[in-house]
Write a protein that holds these residues in place. Sequence first.
Motif, PDB file in Angstrom:
ATOM      1  N   GLY A 206       0.801  -1.219   0.000  1.00 15.66           N
ATOM      2  CA  GLY A 206       0.000   0.000   0.000  1.00 15.66           C
ATOM      3  C   GLY A 206       0.828   1.260   0.000  1.00 15.66           C
ATOM      4  O   GLY A 206       0.489   2.227   0.698  1.00 15.66           O
TER       5      GLY A 206
ATOM      6  N   GLU B  14       0.034   9.083   0.909  1.00 15.64           N
ATOM      7  CA  GLU B  14      -1.114   9.979   1.076  1.00 15.64           C
ATOM      8  C   GLU B  14      -1.309  10.322   2.553  1.00 15.64           C
ATOM      9  O   GLU B  14      -1.592  11.474   2.911  1.00 15.64           O
ATOM     10  CB  GLU B  14      -2.375   9.308   0.523  1.00 15.64           C
ATOM     11  CG  GLU B  14      -3.634  10.140   0.642  1.00 15.64           C
ATOM     12  CD  GLU B  14      -3.656  11.311  -0.319  1.00 15.64           C
ATOM     13  OE1 GLU B  14      -4.328  12.310  -0.010  1.00 15.64           O
ATOM     14  OE2 GLU B  14      -2.990  11.236  -1.377  1.00 15.64           O
ATOM     15  N   ALA B  15      -1.139   9.335   3.420  1.00 14.80           N
ATOM     16  CA  ALA B  15      -1.399   9.545   4.845  1.00 14.80           C
ATOM     17  C   ALA B  15      -0.399  10.497   5.482  1.00 14.80           C
ATOM     18  O   ALA B  15      -0.769  11.340   6.310  1.00 14.80           O
ATOM     19  CB  ALA B  15      -1.380   8.201   5.573  1.00 14.80           C
TER      20      ALA B  15
ATOM     21  N   THR C  78       1.258   3.838  -2.028  1.00 13.45           N
ATOM     22  CA  THR C  78       0.622   5.127  -2.325  1.00 13.45           C
ATOM     23  C   THR C  78      -0.300   5.579  -1.191  1.00 13.45           C
ATOM     24  O   THR C  78      -0.440   6.776  -0.940  1.00 13.45           O
ATOM     25  CB  THR C  78      -0.154   5.069  -3.651  1.00 13.45           C
ATOM     26  OG1 THR C  78      -1.131   4.023  -3.589  1.00 13.45           O
ATOM     27  CG2 THR C  78       0.786   4.802  -4.828  1.00 13.45           C
ATOM     28  N   SER C  79      -0.901   4.637  -0.494  1.00 16.53           N
ATOM     29  CA  SER C  79      -1.775   4.998   0.629  1.00 16.53           C
ATOM     30  C   SER C  79      -0.964   5.565   1.793  1.00 16.53           C
ATOM     31  O   SER C  79      -1.383   6.534   2.446  1.00 16.53           O
ATOM     32  CB  SER C  79      -2.569   3.777   1.103  1.00 16.53           C
ATOM     33  OG  SER C  79      -3.428   3.309   0.083  1.00 16.53           O
ATOM     34  N   TRP C  80       0.190   4.975   2.068  1.00 13.68           N
ATOM     35  CA  TRP C  80       1.055   5.502   3.131  1.00 13.68           C
ATOM     36  C   TRP C  80       1.547   6.897   2.774  1.00 13.68           C
ATOM     37  O   TRP C  80       1.606   7.789   3.636  1.00 13.68           O
ATOM     38  CB  TRP C  80       2.245   4.580   3.371  1.00 13.68           C
ATOM     39  CG  TRP C  80       1.913   3.265   4.003  1.00 13.68           C
ATOM     40  CD1 TRP C  80       2.068   2.025   3.466  1.00 13.68           C
ATOM     41  CD2 TRP C  80       1.375   3.045   5.317  1.00 13.68           C
ATOM     42  NE1 TRP C  80       1.663   1.051   4.349  1.00 13.68           N
ATOM     43  CE2 TRP C  80       1.237   1.656   5.494  1.00 13.68           C
ATOM     44  CE3 TRP C  80       1.005   3.900   6.351  1.00 13.68           C
ATOM     45  CZ2 TRP C  80       0.745   1.100   6.670  1.00 13.68           C
ATOM     46  CZ3 TRP C  80       0.506   3.345   7.533  1.00 13.68           C
ATOM     47  CH2 TRP C  80       0.379   1.957   7.682  1.00 13.68           C
TER      48      TRP C  80
END
Length: 566
Positions: free
Chosen positions: A334, A340-341, A336-338
């Motif tokens: 993940g 973003e976060a 890209t999710s990290w």
Amino acid sequence: MTTTYKITSARLLILITAILLSPVMILAGSRLVDGRMSIDGKPFIIMGGETGNSMASCREDIRDVMTKADDQGFNTVLIPVAWELIEPEKGTYDCSIIDTILEEANAKDLKVILLWFGAWKNSMSCYAPAWFKADTKTYPRARTRSGKPLEIASAFSPAVLEADLAAFNRVMSHVADTDTARTVIMVQVENEIGMLEDARDHSPLARKEYAKGVPAQLMDHLNRNKRTLHPSLLHKWKENGTKTGGSWTEVFGDDIYTDEIFMAWSYARYVERLATEARRIMPEMPLYVNAAMNSRGRRPGEYPSAGPLIHLKDIWHAGAPSIDMLSPDLYDKGFTSWVEAYATPDNTLFIPEIRTAPENTVQALYAIGEKGAIGLSPFAYNLRKSSPQMREANRMTASLAPLLRGREDMNGLYFDSDSTTRTLLRDGLRIKASHYFTLPWDPRATDGSTWPVTGGIIIRTAPMEYIVAGTGIVLTFEPAGTAETSGVKLGEDGFLNAGTDRAEAGDAKKWNGRRIGLASVQEVAVNPDGTLRTIRTFNGDETHQGRHVRISTDDNRILRVKLYEY
């Protein structure tokens, strides 16, 4: 034990020079300005590698990791400084290992980020000196709720802080006195702080502090920054009545997540003492803390509780305002999710550790282009074999630093077999970017080959002009208002079939829109001053006769793309 700061002759000379040459010296060294890294006044991307933990205890290993960093095209090495080596006997300091690091880095023209392995490394106090670890009466341990002592020094002990701070002071003072080349560009304070086996420390000192309730300093910060608080913290606060003071359970509720908030505040206050000392000695030196992720459904204490995690960012910002960044160490899926976060408006993104993989350069380009990251660093890079392509890719990425604009002028691209296309709407254009294997003529797209992670960065440099850099990507450009042709079967040569065009147009409608063409596509190199040097011009087969811009999975390139309208 009292730490004394001495004005040495070397530091005095530096101060006098700074006064006499202030217009020049004001830009010297590294600094963070508006979320961007600069060195000697010039923009800088950290294309780094973090060494294995035990690679900084002898000259042979240090020389080896510097050589391998240079071989892989890195410009920065992240390397530990272990408390046990700096202060092997209480009150006796030896900073020769820092001298070795600087000498070997300078020999390869590399920058250095020092990682202070002091009271904690990956939660544990394993890098503290033996004299510290053995004297648990003077330097007490954290304890679980049941009273079990842990191999974790208690953050609530003044003696622990005093000893850690004295050694850290010596490290920072030594760097200030001896690093005349300004090789050290950033410092990590401790390493992956966090409680394990329990969400917070339950030692007598910790219980005493917990009983005092939520500090006014923390409540003031939360009230002033209510609009930007992390959603999970804001929800927890609201759920308990948005009180402006009280006990920890009254303000945040009675659960292990409240225990984690308390512990995060305590760790942050501890770190702030070290950061304040660093700021006093080297005022402009960027400082960060790194976090082990709260992933895979684990609860506080199963993951390192209370570390500088993004859901605790407001607690850390309140408790440690001298720290510039809360930085994620990414080893889980993940990516890209990290990204973003952790790239929040109040937190500059830097990824100091990530699993070493072929896609590391693509990950860096994506994080830089999409979220304005200042850099990325694969961990234990010294254990992998370098390649000319890897070296080329890392150096290419670092060279883009002078071209970086605000986030509104850049995007990152990141593709794999599950995410193959992205459409960007900007500047009146629809920019469709895709994985290289979406091209029908590459046999690897359909022969069962694993689709590699590909991607890059797109930077708007002028109206109808872009820089595209990366590997394994294809881009097309159309007016934003026209109908997309995706999903329509194209003819053998890539155009719409004549019958398709007739059917879509119908009898009543005629084409009345505009189209976007490729005026020129050039491979370029970026000079240190940001000017571009043309390497070659692409056209014909290399642009599919003007239909698209592409960089194959076998190449790493920077392209300057100029568009025109017709």
